[in-house]
Design an enzyme around this catalytic site. Structure first.
Site, PDB file in Angstrom:
ATOM      1  NE  ARG A  89      -3.838   0.667   1.572  1.00 51.14           N
ATOM      2  CZ  ARG A  89      -4.271   1.832   1.122  1.00 51.14           C
ATOM      3  NH1 ARG A  89      -4.207   2.135  -0.143  1.00 51.14           N
ATOM      4  NH2 ARG A  89      -4.804   2.708   1.937  1.00 51.14           N
TER       5      ARG A  89
ATOM      6  NE  ARG B 222      -1.432   1.891 -18.501  1.00 49.40           N
ATOM      7  CZ  ARG B 222      -2.545   2.474 -18.068  1.00 49.40           C
ATOM      8  NH1 ARG B 222      -2.665   3.786 -18.119  1.00 49.40           N
ATOM      9  NH2 ARG B 222      -3.541   1.760 -17.597  1.00 49.40           N
TER      10      ARG B 222
ATOM     11  CB  CYS C   3      -7.564   5.262 -12.454  1.00 40.89           C
ATOM     12  SG  CYS C   3      -5.869   5.634 -12.867  1.00 40.89           S
TER      13      CYS C   3
ATOM     14  CD  GLU D 132      -9.953   5.555  -1.643  1.00 41.24           C
ATOM     15  OE1 GLU D 132     -10.707   5.294  -0.674  1.00 41.24           O
ATOM     16  OE2 GLU D 132      -9.084   4.772  -2.050  1.00 41.24           O
TER      17      GLU D 132
ATOM     18  NE  ARG E 192      -6.765   6.322   0.857  1.00 42.97           N
ATOM     19  CZ  ARG E 192      -7.488   7.429   0.981  1.00 42.97           C
ATOM     20  NH1 ARG E 192      -8.004   7.997  -0.095  1.00 42.97           N
ATOM     21  NH2 ARG E 192      -7.703   7.979   2.157  1.00 42.97           N
TER      22      ARG E 192
ATOM     23  CE1 TYR F 274      -1.010   4.857   3.731  1.00 42.03           C
ATOM     24  CE2 TYR F 274       0.776   3.493   4.559  1.00 42.03           C
ATOM     25  CZ  TYR F 274      -0.524   3.620   4.103  1.00 42.03           C
ATOM     26  OH  TYR F 274      -1.326   2.527   4.017  1.00 42.03           O
TER      27      TYR F 274
ATOM     28  NE  ARG G 190      -2.444   1.815   9.165  1.00 45.63           N
ATOM     29  CZ  ARG G 190      -2.348   0.517   8.913  1.00 45.63           C
ATOM     30  NH1 ARG G 190      -2.879   0.011   7.834  1.00 45.63           N
ATOM     31  NH2 ARG G 190      -1.721  -0.276   9.751  1.00 45.63           N
TER      32      ARG G 190
END
Length: 126
Positions: free
Chosen positions: A6, A62, A74, A77, A89, A107, A115
């Site tokens: 992530r 890419r 893509c 959210e 993200r 992050y 986080r």
């Protein structure tokens, strides 16, 4: 074994160049911190908050050498009240033998708020 790696970052404005640069920087740091090669990546899902619509961040992935044929998609959210704005993200699905607890999730920028428990274990940006 396929593991999820992530990452998240933010941009200051909804401009294509800034979205591309932030996405590229995030992806490259995720790859570097986890010693990932493009051949090990099954797919990448990129989501943005709904306030980002000037560019497809997948285009940035890419452009990285060797990543032309990695499947990238893509999406937006969920629009949740008081959520972090202008956030990108990434979820990389990677074939690896690295244990789950050894994966380094990345992050950057204001996304460190998402986080903080994982951020403190990280090295600074590349």
């Amino acid at each position: 074994m396929i593991r999820g790696v992530r990452g998240a970052t933010t941009v200051t404005e909804d401009h294509a160049d800034e979205i591309f640069e932030a996405t590229r920087q995030l992806a490259l740091q995720m790859v570097a911190e986890n010693s990932i090669s493009p051949d090990e990546v099954a797919s990448v899902i990129i989501s943005t908050t709904t306030d980002l619509s000037s560019a497809f961040p997948a285009k940035a992935i890419r452009t990285i050498e060797g990543w032309t044929y990695v499947p990238v998609m893509c999406t937006h959210e969920m629009s949740v009240p008081n959520s972090l704005p202008r956030c990108i993200r990434l979820m990389m699905h990677v074939n690896t033998k690295i244990a789950q607890q050894e994966i380094r999730h990345i992050y950057l920028n204001d996304a460190t708020k998402l986080r903080p428990d994982l951020v403190q274990k990280q090295v600074k940006s590349v």
